[in-house]
Write a protein that holds these residues in place. Structure first.
Motif, mmCIF file in Angstrom:
data_model
loop_
_atom_site.group_PDB
_atom_site.id
_atom_site.type_symbol
_atom_site.label_atom_id
_atom_site.label_comp_id
_atom_site.label_asym_id
_atom_site.label_seq_id
_atom_site.Cartn_x
_atom_site.Cartn_y
_atom_site.Cartn_z
ATOM 1 N N MET A 1 33.994 -11.584 -33.662
ATOM 2 C CA MET A 1 33.794 -12.936 -33.638
ATOM 3 C C MET A 1 33.676 -13.638 -35.094
ATOM 4 N N ARG A 2 34.121 -14.533 -35.388
ATOM 5 C CA ARG A 2 34.115 -15.390 -36.485
ATOM 6 C C ARG A 2 33.155 -16.339 -36.477
ATOM 7 N N ARG A 3 32.688 -16.725 -37.775
ATOM 8 C CA ARG A 3 31.716 -17.693 -37.436
ATOM 9 C C ARG A 3 32.140 -18.754 -38.645
ATOM 10 N N TYR A 4 31.749 -20.212 -38.325
ATOM 11 C CA TYR A 4 32.332 -21.323 -39.012
ATOM 12 C C TYR A 4 31.204 -22.081 -39.172
ATOM 13 N N ARG A 5 31.278 -22.593 -40.424
ATOM 14 C CA ARG A 5 30.199 -23.757 -40.638
ATOM 15 C C ARG A 5 30.618 -25.159 -40.695
ATOM 16 N N LEU A 6 29.872 -26.032 -39.972
ATOM 17 C CA LEU A 6 30.429 -27.642 -39.730
ATOM 18 C C LEU A 6 29.374 -28.497 -40.335
ATOM 19 N N THR A 7 29.867 -29.601 -40.949
ATOM 20 C CA THR A 7 28.963 -30.329 -41.395
ATOM 21 C C THR A 7 29.163 -31.789 -40.768
ATOM 22 N N PHE A 8 28.352 -32.478 -40.071
ATOM 23 C CA PHE A 8 28.559 -33.770 -39.513
ATOM 24 C C PHE A 8 27.893 -34.871 -40.124
ATOM 25 N N GLU A 9 28.383 -36.104 -39.784
ATOM 26 C CA GLU A 9 27.793 -37.086 -40.274
ATOM 27 C C GLU A 9 26.494 -37.422 -39.262
ATOM 28 N N GLU A 10 25.482 -38.292 -39.697
ATOM 29 C CA GLU A 10 24.398 -38.426 -39.026
ATOM 30 C C GLU A 10 24.369 -38.773 -37.781
#
Length: 55
Positions: A1-10
């Motif tokens: 399984m791969r992991r990803y990191r996401l950044t979101f606007e508020e």
């Protein structure tokens, strides 16, 4: 399984949190479902003449 990191606007983060509360899910579960729905939509709507994603 791969992991990803996401950044979101508020504002997007608040929408994800609201969906999680509304459906009694974790934010992780909401994100997994959103990705699955989005991938399905890209597959279903794709034609050779139009791009799959926006640039």
């Amino acid at each position: 399984m791969r992991r990803y990191r996401l950044t979101f606007e508020e504002s997007e983060a608040r929408e994800i949190e609201a969906l999680a509360r509304e459906y009694g899910l974790t934010e992780q579960a909401v994100l997994e479902q959103l990705v699955a729905v989005g991938l399905e939509q890209v597959r279903d709507e794709h034609t050779d003449d139009e791009p799959r994603l926006r640039e």
